[in-house]
Design an enzyme around this catalytic site. Structure first.
Site, PDB file in Angstrom:
ATOM      1  N   LYS A  28       7.808   2.641 -10.664  1.00 12.42           N
ATOM      2  CA  LYS A  28       8.362   3.938 -11.042  1.00 12.42           C
ATOM      3  C   LYS A  28       9.809   4.059 -10.571  1.00 12.42           C
ATOM      4  O   LYS A  28      10.702   4.424 -11.340  1.00 12.42           O
ATOM      5  CB  LYS A  28       7.497   5.032 -10.415  1.00 12.42           C
ATOM      6  CG  LYS A  28       7.596   6.366 -11.075  1.00 12.42           C
ATOM      7  CD  LYS A  28       6.652   7.368 -10.391  1.00 12.42           C
ATOM      8  CE  LYS A  28       5.196   7.203 -10.818  1.00 12.42           C
ATOM      9  NZ  LYS A  28       4.266   7.995  -9.997  1.00 12.42           N
ATOM     10  N   ARG A  98       6.439  11.560  -5.299  1.00 15.37           N
ATOM     11  CA  ARG A  98       5.600  10.748  -6.185  1.00 15.37           C
ATOM     12  C   ARG A  98       5.419   9.338  -5.641  1.00 15.37           C
ATOM     13  O   ARG A  98       6.370   8.710  -5.201  1.00 15.37           O
ATOM     14  CB  ARG A  98       6.256  10.655  -7.567  1.00 15.37           C
ATOM     15  CG  ARG A  98       6.972  11.902  -7.986  1.00 15.37           C
ATOM     16  CD  ARG A  98       7.849  11.706  -9.206  1.00 15.37           C
ATOM     17  NE  ARG A  98       7.117  11.187 -10.362  1.00 15.37           N
ATOM     18  CZ  ARG A  98       7.710  10.785 -11.469  1.00 15.37           C
ATOM     19  NH1 ARG A  98       9.045  10.787 -11.561  1.00 15.37           N
ATOM     20  NH2 ARG A  98       6.994  10.334 -12.465  1.00 15.37           N
ATOM     21  N   GLY A 107      -4.166   6.931 -11.350  1.00 11.17           N
ATOM     22  CA  GLY A 107      -5.045   7.897 -10.708  1.00 11.17           C
ATOM     23  C   GLY A 107      -5.390   7.607  -9.258  1.00 11.17           C
ATOM     24  O   GLY A 107      -6.206   8.305  -8.663  1.00 11.17           O
ATOM     25  N   MET A 109      -3.194   7.219  -6.461  1.00  8.13           N
ATOM     26  CA  MET A 109      -2.410   7.901  -5.431  1.00  8.13           C
ATOM     27  C   MET A 109      -1.844   9.173  -6.042  1.00  8.13           C
ATOM     28  O   MET A 109      -1.955   9.394  -7.231  1.00  8.13           O
ATOM     29  CB  MET A 109      -1.334   6.956  -4.914  1.00  8.13           C
ATOM     30  CG  MET A 109      -1.975   5.775  -4.179  1.00  8.13           C
ATOM     31  SD  MET A 109      -0.807   4.560  -3.610  1.00  8.13           S
ATOM     32  CE  MET A 109      -0.034   4.055  -5.093  1.00  8.13           C
ATOM     33  N   ARG A 349       7.508   2.764 -18.490  1.00 10.57           N
ATOM     34  CA  ARG A 349       6.963   1.443 -18.134  1.00 10.57           C
ATOM     35  C   ARG A 349       6.498   0.764 -19.411  1.00 10.57           C
ATOM     36  O   ARG A 349       6.299   1.431 -20.430  1.00 10.57           O
ATOM     37  CB  ARG A 349       5.805   1.588 -17.149  1.00 10.57           C
ATOM     38  CG  ARG A 349       4.667   2.376 -17.725  1.00 10.57           C
ATOM     39  CD  ARG A 349       3.620   2.726 -16.690  1.00 10.57           C
ATOM     40  NE  ARG A 349       2.923   3.921 -17.152  1.00 10.57           N
ATOM     41  CZ  ARG A 349       2.110   4.664 -16.429  1.00 10.57           C
ATOM     42  NH1 ARG A 349       1.872   4.360 -15.182  1.00 10.57           N
ATOM     43  NH2 ARG A 349       1.515   5.714 -16.933  1.00 10.57           N
ATOM     44  N   HIS A 475      -7.067   9.377 -19.595  1.00  7.15           N
ATOM     45  CA  HIS A 475      -7.633   8.264 -18.836  1.00  7.15           C
ATOM     46  C   HIS A 475      -8.524   7.393 -19.717  1.00  7.15           C
ATOM     47  O   HIS A 475      -8.423   6.169 -19.720  1.00  7.15           O
ATOM     48  CB  HIS A 475      -8.416   8.819 -17.648  1.00  7.15           C
ATOM     49  CG  HIS A 475      -9.030   7.770 -16.775  1.00  7.15           C
ATOM     50  ND1 HIS A 475     -10.327   7.338 -16.940  1.00  7.15           N
ATOM     51  CD2 HIS A 475      -8.514   7.042 -15.759  1.00  7.15           C
ATOM     52  CE1 HIS A 475     -10.579   6.398 -16.031  1.00  7.15           C
ATOM     53  NE2 HIS A 475      -9.503   6.198 -15.309  1.00  7.15           N
ATOM     54  N   SER A 800     -14.224 -36.504 -21.365  1.00  5.31           N
ATOM     55  CA  SER A 800     -14.263 -35.078 -21.668  1.00  5.31           C
ATOM     56  C   SER A 800     -14.920 -34.384 -20.484  1.00  5.31           C
ATOM     57  O   SER A 800     -16.040 -34.723 -20.109  1.00  5.31           O
ATOM     58  CB  SER A 800     -15.058 -34.832 -22.948  1.00  5.31           C
ATOM     59  OG  SER A 800     -15.124 -33.445 -23.198  1.00  5.31           O
ATOM     60  N   CYS A 867     -14.800 -29.746 -22.536  1.00  8.18           N
ATOM     61  CA  CYS A 867     -15.698 -29.170 -23.534  1.00  8.18           C
ATOM     62  C   CYS A 867     -16.668 -28.163 -22.941  1.00  8.18           C
ATOM     63  O   CYS A 867     -17.621 -27.765 -23.585  1.00  8.18           O
ATOM     64  CB  CYS A 867     -16.462 -30.275 -24.267  1.00  8.18           C
ATOM     65  SG  CYS A 867     -17.535 -31.230 -23.195  1.00  8.18           S
ATOM     66  N   TYR A 887      -6.648 -32.046 -25.006  1.00 12.11           N
ATOM     67  CA  TYR A 887      -7.201 -30.941 -25.801  1.00 12.11           C
ATOM     68  C   TYR A 887      -8.202 -30.141 -24.995  1.00 12.11           C
ATOM     69  O   TYR A 887      -8.720 -30.605 -23.983  1.00 12.11           O
ATOM     70  CB  TYR A 887      -7.858 -31.460 -27.080  1.00 12.11           C
ATOM     71  CG  TYR A 887      -9.127 -32.259 -26.856  1.00 12.11           C
ATOM     72  CD1 TYR A 887     -10.358 -31.622 -26.725  1.00 12.11           C
ATOM     73  CD2 TYR A 887      -9.095 -33.648 -26.780  1.00 12.11           C
ATOM     74  CE1 TYR A 887     -11.521 -32.349 -26.504  1.00 12.11           C
ATOM     75  CE2 TYR A 887     -10.245 -34.385 -26.568  1.00 12.11           C
ATOM     76  CZ  TYR A 887     -11.466 -33.721 -26.428  1.00 12.11           C
ATOM     77  OH  TYR A 887     -12.614 -34.426 -26.204  1.00 12.11           O
TER      78      TYR A 887
HETATM   79  P1  ADP Z   1       1.374   9.391 -11.867  1.00 16.51           P
HETATM   80  O1  ADP Z   1       1.836   8.129 -11.286  1.00 16.51           O
HETATM   81  O2  ADP Z   1      -0.028   9.761 -11.535  1.00 16.51           O
HETATM   82  O3  ADP Z   1       1.693   9.492 -13.322  1.00 16.51           O
HETATM   83  P2  ADP Z   1       3.766  10.895 -11.357  1.00 16.51           P
HETATM   84  O4  ADP Z   1       4.443  10.689 -10.076  1.00 16.51           O
HETATM   85  O5  ADP Z   1       4.315  10.187 -12.528  1.00 16.51           O
HETATM   86  O6  ADP Z   1       2.228  10.566 -11.173  1.00 16.51           O
HETATM   87  O7  ADP Z   1       3.751  12.430 -11.626  1.00 16.51           O
HETATM   88  C1  ADP Z   1       2.910  13.002 -12.566  1.00 16.51           C
HETATM   89  C2  ADP Z   1       3.617  14.020 -13.390  1.00 16.51           C
HETATM   90  O8  ADP Z   1       4.231  14.993 -12.576  1.00 16.51           O
HETATM   91  C3  ADP Z   1       4.752  13.468 -14.214  1.00 16.51           C
HETATM   92  O9  ADP Z   1       4.310  12.891 -15.388  1.00 16.51           O
HETATM   93  C4  ADP Z   1       5.544  14.722 -14.474  1.00 16.51           C
HETATM   94  O10 ADP Z   1       4.986  15.418 -15.562  1.00 16.51           O
HETATM   95  C5  ADP Z   1       5.362  15.509 -13.224  1.00 16.51           C
HETATM   96  N1  ADP Z   1       6.535  15.351 -12.383  1.00 16.51           N
HETATM   97  C6  ADP Z   1       6.765  14.481 -11.408  1.00 16.51           C
HETATM   98  N2  ADP Z   1       7.986  14.637 -10.871  1.00 16.51           N
HETATM   99  C7  ADP Z   1       8.556  15.642 -11.557  1.00 16.51           C
HETATM  100  C8  ADP Z   1       9.831  16.276 -11.501  1.00 16.51           C
HETATM  101  N3  ADP Z   1      10.756  15.895 -10.642  1.00 16.51           N
HETATM  102  N4  ADP Z   1      10.064  17.268 -12.356  1.00 16.51           N
HETATM  103  C9  ADP Z   1       9.125  17.652 -13.235  1.00 16.51           C
HETATM  104  N5  ADP Z   1       7.921  17.108 -13.348  1.00 16.51           N
HETATM  105  C10 ADP Z   1       7.630  16.104 -12.514  1.00 16.51           C
HETATM  106 MG    MG Z   2       3.393   9.091 -13.990  1.00 13.28          MG
END
Ligand code: ADP
Ligand code: MG
Ligand code: MG
Length: 909
Positions: A28, A98, A107, A109, A349, A475, A800, A867, A887
């Site tokens: 990220k 984040r 999901g 952390m 990503r 998810h 083989s 094989c 092969y």
């Molecule tokens: P995950 O890794 O679980 O996707 P993120 O760190 O990407 O968690 O955060 C989840 C959501 O929180 C982001 O998709 C965004 O919508 C919101 N978010 C995170 N940081 C900001 C920010 N600085 N401003 C607005 N929304 C944010």
């Molecule tokens: Mg995210």
């Protein structure tokens, strides 16, 4: 070391990091920096690197010297860019905190938004934004997230109370409100005070009001979450090293909940279910953060309505998507927020995609000039196994049409994972797992309101996944794409009642265990079972459809052409007469293993007579009856394969697989038949059959041991092979039989059998007046053969690797008996992968290397293949390529996978 840099700023036109720094900044953080560098709108912020996480874990939550100062420095920079002040009462800067590891761990952390709010700054925010409702909505979200993540008050299992949701639901219910966005300021204020009270009650402390204290609480929670149970289990399952650590990103908030010109969203720069070009994704107006994927409100589709709702924002987003693809040369999975009509990028990503989409996207990117064919072949772009999805069955069109006519189609959701799945309804992942453990053939469809990481194991064993909530980035959709599962999500018409174990659509009520069918191409949901039929690609390959009628086939063929141009390793099929045609269609360059005993199953009477014979004369008489059948089969097989080499293995399994007490039991006419044919009593039949039984058949009288004791079997099989070969040669087909001796461990065993083969071949050539080029070689499937490969290669003309048996004999682990412990072994990382699926490289693989070196030391041009089942496993194919095999041979269905894998290793290895 006061100078060590731990904190890296991004946003505001320049960044300290870039995309290549994933190891230290996490995915990220590195991409937030990269997006800054290519001029995309990213809210200013900074990344605290993974090194700090490791230090934090190793030192009971202490930070390395200098981190605090660097964070304070970085906050000042953010304040300057944003023109606001962290902790100010009049002009407050709010932050998000984040997590972000090197590889995404969906999901696992947590994220906290709106840090910096308290009773005074919330008022400041209200005044400054002119939107009191927004300020209080942000505040209640902050307390809820902080309570859950930092104060650990989130429910950990389905039975734990969810304090905050309960309060929220209660207030909404009292007020008769369905959605959070309709809460009034007064109601939000009420919720905030109730939240604070429940925190005080549960933790004994007041909710912190000091913004700096709040921020450090969040940073500590992110670093601490790296070692929580869930994350540890996840890493074990996905083989992510524990010592990577996560980075923490702190970033200025932008707001999607300021009003109807604001939104939060997630999207893909192309459709990742089927690969169609063009932006797609989900958004929610006047919402924040993860509302869009949480399945609370069903989001709107970007491609359907964003251009009407917010034309300017749509334009920006579309442009951003193009810039990202041009830059990353890959389809991107993004998270964004629209604040008052302006798009802000919060994450990007490389996107996960289905095998379908992977092929289409790779081929399209080449055609669009973004990448070259060699790049299109990269492992991470198209995991070779995922090609399966193009070859797998779809719903039989006639059966589906009939189902529609019968009114079996009950609903339509989002087509999130292509494929056709039919199975019995199960509502809980744990039940799915238990059912599957009891019966590996169980066909299950996991039906849920939405899925979460706890459902992973259940999703794995289900044939398909059906959810009521959540969009194309939910998810369920994400994980299905990753697992290559058929998935229909966001099927809002479903009303699921877990307690009653029912799913209701209109008047239709389905119960747990009822059959249901889902079409992952169209999103359609049907009651009952629907027959499946061959995929479009298979239809073209088998000549049932014209190539120009299928675009999917066109792209498949293009990709395979590139693969074939880049690989060195040849790919053959494990095939007999009946599946040789499919093998050729799928690209087999020969047969690497024809199991002669498979042909015997159609002629059980004759083979049983042969086995029952107690002297050579009787045996030869019954062998003479088998000869024409074998010859016909070999003729069919070699004719289909034409000039391609065909490796035929002589009889391998223990004889009691054809004749045992069990067989006598199952077929009451069998004992009398044998008694009559051999003129003995039925008791005598039972006695002799019992004698055939072995205690440990895997190590018993089988393989070349049969041919050594009964050379007439070897002679008959060889005769059948060469009579067939000579006849075909006379027809003008230049066939290449390769006769393979099974299970030899001693050169003398091989020589004994090779002599019978060569003498018989010479005899047949003389009789037929024609000669055929052929080879005699051996299977390397016991350790002794690999260890003495130098000796065996003196006379054997090819090797083989029979890696099924070689794995059994090297590990001393029976494939039929390892079920009881293999799960435990894999779960606890005792072995990294199922050794019968992926070659155990450091053990079995080492023997293979010894075998290759020994064999080629003696005979430099020795042809060597594999094989075992491993021949179709991508990781094993990579390994075979690297150790210089000529092969791999695998079941016909896996040939395209092996061709792609061979090319991938050649390109990247
Ligand atoms: P995950 O890794 O679980 O996707 P993120 O760190 O990407 O968690 O955060 C989840 C959501 O929180 C982001 O998709 C965004 O919508 C919101 N978010 C995170 N940081 C900001 C920010 N600085 N401003 C607005 N929304 C944010
Ligand atoms: Mg995210
Ligand atoms: Mg074997």
């Amino acid at each position: 070391m006061a100078d060590t840099k731990y904190v890296f700023s991004f946003g505001a036109g320049e960044a300290d990091g870039n995309a290549s720094m994933k190891n230290t900044l996490g995915g990220k953080g590195a991409n937030l920096a990269e997006m800054t560098n290519i001029g995309l709108p990213v809210p200013a912020g900074f990344t605290i690197n993974t090194e700090v996480c490791i230090h934090y874990s190793d030192n009971d939550g202490a930070y390395p010297a200098g981190v605090k100062e660097q964070v304070e420095e970085a906050i000042k920079k953010v304040e300057k860019v944003m023109g606001a002040e962290f902790g100010s009462d009049t002009n407050p800067l709010l932050l998000s905190c984040r997590s972000g590891a090197r590889e995404s761990m969906p999901g696992m952390m947590d994220t906290v938004l709106n840090i910096g709010l308290n009773e005074t700054s919330v008022a400041g925010l209200a005044k400054q934004s002119g939107n009191e409702r927004f300020a209080w909505d942000s505040y209640r979200r902050f307390i809820q997230m902080y309570g859950g993540v930092v104060l650990d008050m989130k429910p950990k299992s389905k039975t734990d109370p969810d304090f905050f949701e309960e309060i929220l639901e209660h207030v909404k219910e009292e007020a008769g409100i369905e959605f959070d966005k309709d809460l009034t300021v007064e109601q939000l204020k009420d919720i905030v005070s109730q939240f604070k009270a429940v925190i005080k009650k549960n933790t004994g402390v007041d909710f912190p009001t000091d913004p700096m204290e709040q921020l450090w609480g969040c940073i500590g929670a992110v670093f601490g979450s790296w070692t929580n149970d869930r994350a540890v289990v996840y890493r074990r399952q996905y083989h992510i090293p524990h010592n990577w650590g996560t980075a923490t990103n702190v970033q200025a908030m932008v707001f999607g909940n300021l009003g109807d010109d604001c939104a939060t969203g997630v999207g893909l720069t192309r459709n990742c279910s089927d690969g169609t070009p063009g932006f797609c994704g989900d958004y929610l107006i006047n919402a924040q953060g993860e509302d869009v994927v949480a399945g609370i409100r069903t989001p709107k589709r970007i491609e359907e309505s964003l251009s009407d709702d917010m034309p300017e924002a749509y334009e920006q987003l579309d442009q951003i998507g193009k810039t990202l693809e041009q830059h990353y040369k890959e389809v991107q999975d993004i998270e964004f927020t629209i604040q008052r009509g302006k798009v802000w990028m919060l994450q990007t990503r490389n996107a996960k995609r289905t095998g379908f989409a992977a092929v289409r996207i790779a081929v399209d990117l080449v055609n669009e000039g973004l990448i070259d064919p060699k790049t299109a072949l990269e492992k991470r772009r198209i995991p070779a196994d995922d090609l399966n999805q193009l070859l797998q069955p779809i719903f039989d069109p006639a059966a589906k049409e009939a189902a529609v006519k019968e009114g079996q189609m009950i609903a339509k959701g989002i087509n999130a994972g292509p494929g056709a799945a039919t199975g019995q309804i199960v509502f809980h992942a744990s039940d799915a797992e238990a059912t599957w453990n009891a019966d590996n053939d169980a066909q299950l469809i996991l039906v849920r309101r939405e899925t979460s990481p706890e459902d992973l194991r259940g999703m794995k064993v289900a044939k398909g996944i059906l959810t009521a909530f959540g969009g194309a980035s939910s998810h369920a959709a994400l994980v299905s794409r990753q697992m290559g599962k058929t998935c229909v999500c966001g099927c809002a018409a479903l009303s699921i009642n877990y307690e009653a174990g029912t799913v209701t659509v209109g008047d239709t009520v389905l119960k747990e265990g009822d059959w249901i069918s889902i079409d992952g191409f169209t999103g359609e949901v049907f009651t009952g079972k629907i027959e499946t039929s061959a995929s479009e690609v298979m239809d073209v390959l088998m000549g049932n459809k014209k190539p120009e009628e299928s675009e999917t086939y066109g792209r498949y063929a293009q990709l395979m052409q590139w693969a074939d141009e880049h690989r060195r390793l040849k790919v053959r099929a494990n095939a007999e007469a009946h599946d040789a045609e499919a093998a050729v269609a799928l690209g087999a360059e020969g047969v690497g293993l024809c199991r002669t005993e498979h042909m015997f199953f159609d002629h059980l009477d004759e083979i049983r007579e042969m086995i029952f014979s107690s002297n050579k004369e009787d045996r030869e008489r019954s062998l003479a009856k088998l000869l024409p059948f074998q010859r016909d089969d070999f003729t069919h097989l070699m004719r289909t394969m034409g000039e391609r080499p065909v490796t035929i293995r002589l009889l391998d399994p223990p004889l009691h697989e054809f004749l045992s007490e069990e067989h006598l039991h199952a077929d009451e006419t069998l004992a009398p038949k044998l008694a009559k044919a051999f003129n003995v009593s039925e008791e005598e039949v039972h006695r002799r059959v019992e004698e055939l039984a072995e205690t440990n058949p895997m190590l018993g009288h089988r393989g070349c041991r049969l041919g050594i004791v009964y050379p007439e079997i070897t002679a008959m099989q060889t005769r059948a092979i060469f009579e067939a070969a000579c006849a075909l040669k006379q027809e003008g087909i230049n066939v290449h039989p390769e006769v393979m001796i099974p299970l030899a461990g001693f050169k003398t065993e091989f020589d004994n059998q090779a002599k019978v083969v060569r003498e018989t071949a010479a005899k047949v050539f003389e009789e037929q007046g024609v000669e055929v080029e052929y080879m005699v070689g051996t299977m390397v499937e016991v350790p002794r053969a690999a260890l003495t490969a130098d000796e065996i290669a003196e006379t054997a003309e090819f090797f083989s690797f029979g890696t099924n048996d070689l794995t059994q004999t090297t590990l001393g682990m029976s494939r039929d008996d390892y079920k009881g412990f293999i799960g435990e072994y894999l779960e606890n990382d005792i072995i990294p992968a199922d050794p019968f699926q992926t070659v155990d490289q450091s053990g079995v693989g080492k023997l293979m290397k010894i075998g290759v070196e020994g064999g080629r030391g003696t005979r430099s041009d020795l042809k060597i293949g594999i094989c075992g089942e491993h021949g179709g496993d991508p990781k094993s194919v990579f390994f075979c390529n690297r150790i210089g095999l000529d092969y791999v041979s695998c079941s016909p269905r896996r040939i395209p996978i092996a061709r792609l894998a061979a090319a991938q290793d050649a390109v990247e290895g």
